[in-house]
Design a protein around this motif. Structure first.
Motif, PDB file in Angstrom:
ATOM      1  N   GLU A 119      49.312  49.189  28.617  1.00 35.80           N
ATOM      2  CA  GLU A 119      48.214  49.494  29.547  1.00 35.80           C
ATOM      3  C   GLU A 119      48.720  50.289  30.752  1.00 35.80           C
ATOM      4  O   GLU A 119      48.056  51.220  31.216  1.00 35.80           O
ATOM      5  CB  GLU A 119      47.524  48.202  30.010  1.00 35.80           C
ATOM      6  N   SER A 137      39.096  51.904  33.008  1.00 32.16           N
ATOM      7  CA  SER A 137      39.140  50.928  31.929  1.00 32.16           C
ATOM      8  C   SER A 137      40.507  50.235  31.851  1.00 32.16           C
ATOM      9  O   SER A 137      40.585  49.006  31.777  1.00 32.16           O
ATOM     10  CB  SER A 137      38.826  51.621  30.603  1.00 32.16           C
ATOM     11  N   HIS A 138      41.570  51.009  31.886  1.00 32.63           N
ATOM     12  CA  HIS A 138      42.910  50.424  31.752  1.00 32.63           C
ATOM     13  C   HIS A 138      43.328  49.674  33.020  1.00 32.63           C
ATOM     14  O   HIS A 138      44.007  48.648  32.934  1.00 32.63           O
ATOM     15  CB  HIS A 138      43.927  51.496  31.355  1.00 32.63           C
ATOM     16  N   ARG A 140      41.239  48.036  34.925  1.00 35.20           N
ATOM     17  CA  ARG A 140      40.508  46.763  34.821  1.00 35.20           C
ATOM     18  C   ARG A 140      41.239  45.788  33.916  1.00 35.20           C
ATOM     19  O   ARG A 140      41.346  44.598  34.215  1.00 35.20           O
ATOM     20  CB  ARG A 140      39.092  46.996  34.290  1.00 35.20           C
ATOM     21  N   SER A 141      41.760  46.281  32.793  1.00 35.25           N
ATOM     22  CA  SER A 141      42.531  45.425  31.884  1.00 35.25           C
ATOM     23  C   SER A 141      43.760  44.867  32.587  1.00 35.25           C
ATOM     24  O   SER A 141      44.098  43.688  32.436  1.00 35.25           O
ATOM     25  CB  SER A 141      42.962  46.199  30.641  1.00 35.25           C
ATOM     26  N   GLY A 144      42.743  42.295  35.151  1.00 36.97           N
ATOM     27  CA  GLY A 144      42.384  41.068  34.453  1.00 36.97           C
ATOM     28  C   GLY A 144      43.597  40.297  33.949  1.00 36.97           C
ATOM     29  O   GLY A 144      43.546  39.082  33.796  1.00 36.97           O
ATOM     30  N   ALA A 145      44.701  41.017  33.706  1.00 39.17           N
ATOM     31  CA  ALA A 145      45.941  40.377  33.246  1.00 39.17           C
ATOM     32  C   ALA A 145      46.807  39.924  34.419  1.00 39.17           C
ATOM     33  O   ALA A 145      47.924  39.447  34.211  1.00 39.17           O
ATOM     34  CB  ALA A 145      46.721  41.333  32.353  1.00 39.17           C
TER      35      ALA A 145
END
Length: 176
Positions: A119, A137-138, A140-141, A144-145
């Motif tokens: 990511e 998008s990336h 956000r990933s 979230g991680a």
């Protein structure tokens, strides 16, 4: 050619670039794998043969072969996604957002390469190509991680410096 040789080839006007390259390569926010995967994926994205050869040779000292292949796979996949999703966004017609991408994605994970690393590499590549949709998008990933903004910022910095290295050296070669 090595990264040291690339730095030596920089013209005097690019002194800031040399200092920033040193700073990126000696930073402590990224793991060695995250850093060198980022630098390799970014070098591939710049399309500069000179920079890519030097980075790939040096990355061999820092990355396992399967990790280097994954970083290159991320750059390759993002070359598709960045064009496609940026174009759909720039068209400005919301109806395009509801059409399926129908883009194949077989390389999704590699043992020894955490999702966070791929990511981060996706964010760096998307920064170079300017795909805001993919960046969001990336990021956000990653958020979230539990990845900090400082770590994301570090890969953005690396992307900017590798891109500038390619632009500067390719310009000098063309003018040379």
């Amino acid at each position: 050619m090595s990264i040291s040789a690339l730095k030596a080839a920089l013209p005097p006007y690019a002194r800031d670039l040399e200092l920033n390259l040193d700073s990126v390569l000696t930073g402590d926010l990224l793991t060695e794998q995250q850093l060198w995967g980022t630098v390799l994926a970014c070098a591939m994205t710049t399309r500069s043969a000179l920079v890519l050869r030097a980075v790939a040779a040096e990355a061999d000292d820092h990355l396992k072969p399967e990790v280097a292949e994954t970083a290159k796979a991320v750059a390759s996949r993002m070359a598709i996604h960045n064009v496609y999703f940026r174009a759909k966004h720039l068209i400005g017609d919301e109806a395009y957002q509801h059409l399926p991408a129908r883009l194949r994605r077989q390389v999704t994970s590699t043992p020894g390469v955490p999702m966070v690393d791929s990511e981060l590499w996706s964010v760096a590549v998307s920064a170079i190509t300017g795909c805001g949709v993919c960046l969001e998008s990336h990021e956000r990933s990653l958020h979230g991680a539990g990845v900090s903004r400082e770590v994301v910022d570090e890969v953005l910095r690396a992307a900017a410096v590798v891109h500038a290295l390619a632009v500067t050296l390719d310009t000098e070669a063309a003018l040379g």
